[in-house]
Design a protein around this motif. Structure first.
Motif, mmCIF file in Angstrom:
data_model
loop_
_atom_site.group_PDB
_atom_site.id
_atom_site.type_symbol
_atom_site.label_atom_id
_atom_site.label_comp_id
_atom_site.label_asym_id
_atom_site.label_seq_id
_atom_site.Cartn_x
_atom_site.Cartn_y
_atom_site.Cartn_z
ATOM 1 N N SER A 1 -4.799 -0.487 0.527
ATOM 2 C CA SER A 1 -4.745 0.935 0.896
ATOM 3 C C SER A 1 -5.992 1.685 0.433
ATOM 4 C CB SER A 1 -3.498 1.587 0.292
ATOM 5 O OG SER A 1 -3.578 1.599 -1.135
ATOM 6 N N GLN A 2 -6.806 1.021 -0.392
ATOM 7 C CA GLN A 2 -8.064 1.615 -0.839
ATOM 8 C C GLN A 2 -9.180 1.140 0.098
ATOM 9 O OE1 GLN A 2 -8.730 1.278 -5.157
ATOM 10 N NE2 GLN A 2 -6.612 0.548 -5.361
ATOM 11 N N GLU B 1 -0.804 -5.010 -0.854
ATOM 12 C CA GLU B 1 -0.742 -3.868 0.065
ATOM 13 C C GLU B 1 -1.327 -2.612 -0.572
ATOM 14 O OE1 GLU B 1 3.431 -3.688 1.288
ATOM 15 O OE2 GLU B 1 2.749 -4.136 3.333
ATOM 16 N N LYS B 2 -1.040 -2.416 -1.858
ATOM 17 C CA LYS B 2 -1.571 -1.246 -2.568
ATOM 18 C C LYS B 2 -3.093 -1.335 -2.669
ATOM 19 C CE LYS B 2 -0.989 1.420 -6.837
ATOM 20 N NZ LYS B 2 -0.288 1.475 -8.142
ATOM 21 N N VAL C 1 1.477 -5.630 -4.490
ATOM 22 C CA VAL C 1 0.203 -5.299 -5.142
ATOM 23 C C VAL C 1 -0.940 -5.389 -4.135
ATOM 24 C CG1 VAL C 1 -1.381 -5.956 -6.997
ATOM 25 C CG2 VAL C 1 1.089 -6.193 -7.324
#
Length: 628
Positions: free
Chosen positions: A431-432, A427-428, A425
């Motif tokens: 990514s923003q 890492e996701k 979560v």
């Protein structure tokens, strides 16, 4: 909006500060005669006696009378502290500080003053008060810098550096903070930073201490001097106290001499060469340092005469002395005598002869032990690891580890820092770009909440505004809650619960909870989801239907969502957020009561003349108060 009592008191303060004592005294007396049971008149008389008449006894009597009529009068408690600060009457000052911490628990002034009182007795006892002051007023460079300095003295250098970076972000030219950071950087071997900061300190305040820092750091611009000092620093690192250039050079000599001991067992000549080279390097480094200081002296001195008087004794005097003392001593010449290297025949006939220089070992060991005693004993009774037990310290360290890895574009160490279940979560989220930038520039003052199995840290930006809350489990990052971080209904609800818990347990700074609620409400209505149940829990029940109708108007809704710049002002009855966008649009006014949104005002938002008149009145009052 400012209350009437504060307006009266501030007006009278201006009169006293301008020297109009008689007029101020008459006004204060008139307040007492008009309302004998009202505290305002006595508070004004207390200030006249203290600031005007310099009569501490009379001032305290009026302060006591003020508190008799209103035990929660923060102005009187603050004045009581000011009356006895520096007077030597610690008991009196402590009494008013304790009253302030009891009735004005969100004011940073009182824990800061308590820390100052306890500092001379015990740094460990003073540290929590400085930490609380830095947390309550995170925008005050004095408070944040002071806590940083205390942490450094207690051996928590990482925490100290983080807080000092924040303090210098608030005020880059704060003299005391710049000086402290310059000294720390020098002691940690960051010589380039030490030189830059010492130069900044000299520009900020040209005095003996700033000149000393420049004189200390300037020679490190030479690679040999820097290398000698860094190697010396390795050998003196375990010892307490201020690490000066002299100690670093002594550490270089003693440390490398100890390493040279095995060379004597190879041969006398090799050992002597090693010792001689070490001593020669120190002599050369000392000569270079003196030369650089002599040249830098012209730059340190300012053209004005007073500055030259400060610079001369600090920078000019030492070089002449050091050049004389650092000339190669005669023992080196004697050691170069060829008799030290006997012929092979002579050496062969005396193979078992004991080298007398082996006795250097005990002398060196005793010298090292003696050097260890050259330390500052101001914190002898303090165990540098005892502070690791402070609640939230481990979690804060892990947060800074993750943040620094993101800043440096390094791989984040998953093991021991981020919980395995949350790592995908995280890492996701990273990514923003917007969330990654927010996390990389985030900071924590260590405000900590323990919920048995889970622990939470409040995360802010460097200006002290709340960004999000981090959740830890077994010291590992386990979740993040905040606007844009977990937009599920469960996540928003949990964020709201945690904010309320922080408010109840620690007392969040004024406006933080209102701003957080407003951001959640805006995020809810900006999303495509029509379910705003969680957001409406932060809206007063009587205003929920009206607010929902307002948001059905697209123009009103778009202006509401775009107004992300907040200015918080507290009136005794209500709290207000002045909301503006980035396009110089008309401001909005959000009215709060008990942390809930109870009304919204905007230009042309309502056809009701009373609403529009009220909007203009509040906006005028807020603009006036914000300008004070």
């Amino acid at each position: 909006m400012i209350s009437t009592r504060v307006m009266k008191f501030e007006a009278l303060m201006k009169l006293v500060d301008n020297g109009e004592l008689e007029e101020a005294r008459e006004i204060a007396q008139s307040y007492v005669e008009a309302q004998p049971r009202n505290f305002v008149g006595y508070l004004c008389l207390a200030y006249v006696a203290f600031a005007g008449d310099k009569d501490k006894v009379a001032a305290e009597a009026y302060v006591e009378e003020t508190l008799r009529h209103d035990p929660r009068c923060e102005e009187a408690m603050r004045l009581g502290v000011m009356i006895w600060t520096g007077s030597g009457n610690v008991a009196k000052e402590k009494y008013y500080i304790e009253q302030g911490m009891r009735y004005a628990s969100r004011e940073a002034f009182y824990p800061y003053r308590m820390g100052i009182l306890l500092e001379a007795q015990s740094l460990t006892e003073a540290a929590p008060y400085f930490e609380k002051a830095a947390g309550l007023d995170a925008r005050n460079a004095d408070y944040v810098g002071k806590y940083s300095n205390v942490m450094y003295q207690l051996g928590k250098k990482k925490v100290a550096r983080d807080y000092m970076q924040r303090a210098l972000g608030l005020d880059p030219n704060h003299t005391e903070n710049v000086r402290n950071f310059a000294q720390w950087s020098f002691e940690d071997g960051h010589f380039k930073m030490a030189r830059d900061l010492s130069e900044r300190a000299l520009k900020t305040k040209h005095d003996a201490e700033s000149a000393r820092l420049v004189r200390q750091a300037a020679p490190t611009s030479n690679w040999l001097v820097a290398r000698v000092l860094r190697i010396g620093l390795l050998f003196i690192a375990p010892f307490k106290g201020r690490k000066t250039s002299a100690k670093m050079m002594l550490g270089f000599v003693l440390g490398l001499w100890i390493l040279c001991i095995p060379l004597f067992f190879i041969s006398n000549l090799v050992g002597i060469i090693g010792v001689t080279v070490v001593l020669a390097l120190v002599v050369v480094a000392g000569l270079i340092s003196n030369g650089i200081r002599a040249k830098r002296q012209l730059g340190v001195e300012a053209p004005e005469a007073p500055v030259k008087q400060v610079a001369k004794p600090v920078i000019q005097a030492p070089p002449a002395k050091k050049v004389t003392e650092t000339k190669p001593p005669k023992p080196i010449t004697r050691e170069q005598n060829r008799e030290v290297n006997p012929p092979l025949a002579k050496k062969a006939t005396q193979p078992t002869k004991i080298n007398p220089k082996v006795f250097i070992v005990p002398a060196i060991i005793l010298a090292v032990i003696g050097f260890g005693l050259m330390e500052d004993n101001s914190a002898d009774d303090y165990d540098s690891y005892s502070y690791n037990d402070m609640s939230g310290a481990e979690e804060a360290d892990h947060f800074f580890t993750i943040r620094n890895s993101l800043e440096n574009e390094e791989d984040i160490a998953q093991d021991g820092v981020i919980d395995d279940s949350f790592y995908p979560v995280f890492e996701k989220l990273m990514s923003q770009p917007k969330l990654k930038e927010q996390f990389s520039s985030a900071y924590t003052t260590g405000e900590y909440l323990d919920d048995s199995e889970l622990q939470y840290l409040k995360i802010e930006d460097y200006s002290g505004d709340l960004l999000f809350l981090t959740e830890f489990k077994d010291y590992k990052l386990h979740g993040i809650y905040g606007t844009g971080w977990d937009d599920t209904e469960a996540g928003k609800a949990r964020y709201t619960e945690l904010l309320q818990a922080f408010e109840e347990e620690l007392g969040i700074s004024d406006g933080v909870l209102e701003e957080a609620h407003m951001k959640l409400i805006q995020a809810s209505f900006a999303s495509n989801n029509n379910n705003h149940a969680v957001a409406l829990t932060m809206v007063g029940e009587d205003f929920q239907d009206t607010f929902t109708d307002m948001m059905n108007d697209d123009a009103v809704k778009n202006q509401f969502i775009a107004s992300t710049n907040f200015v918080f002002i507290d009136d005794s009855d209500y709290q207000y957020l002045k909301m503006t966008d980035n396009n110089d649009g008309e401001p909005l006014i959000a009215q709060f009561e008990d942390k809930n949104l109870v009304y919204m005002y905007g230009a042309d938002w309502s056809e009701d003349d009373e609403d529009q008149a009220r909007y203009e009145e509040i906006l005028s009052d807020l603009d006036w108060e914000d300008s004070l």
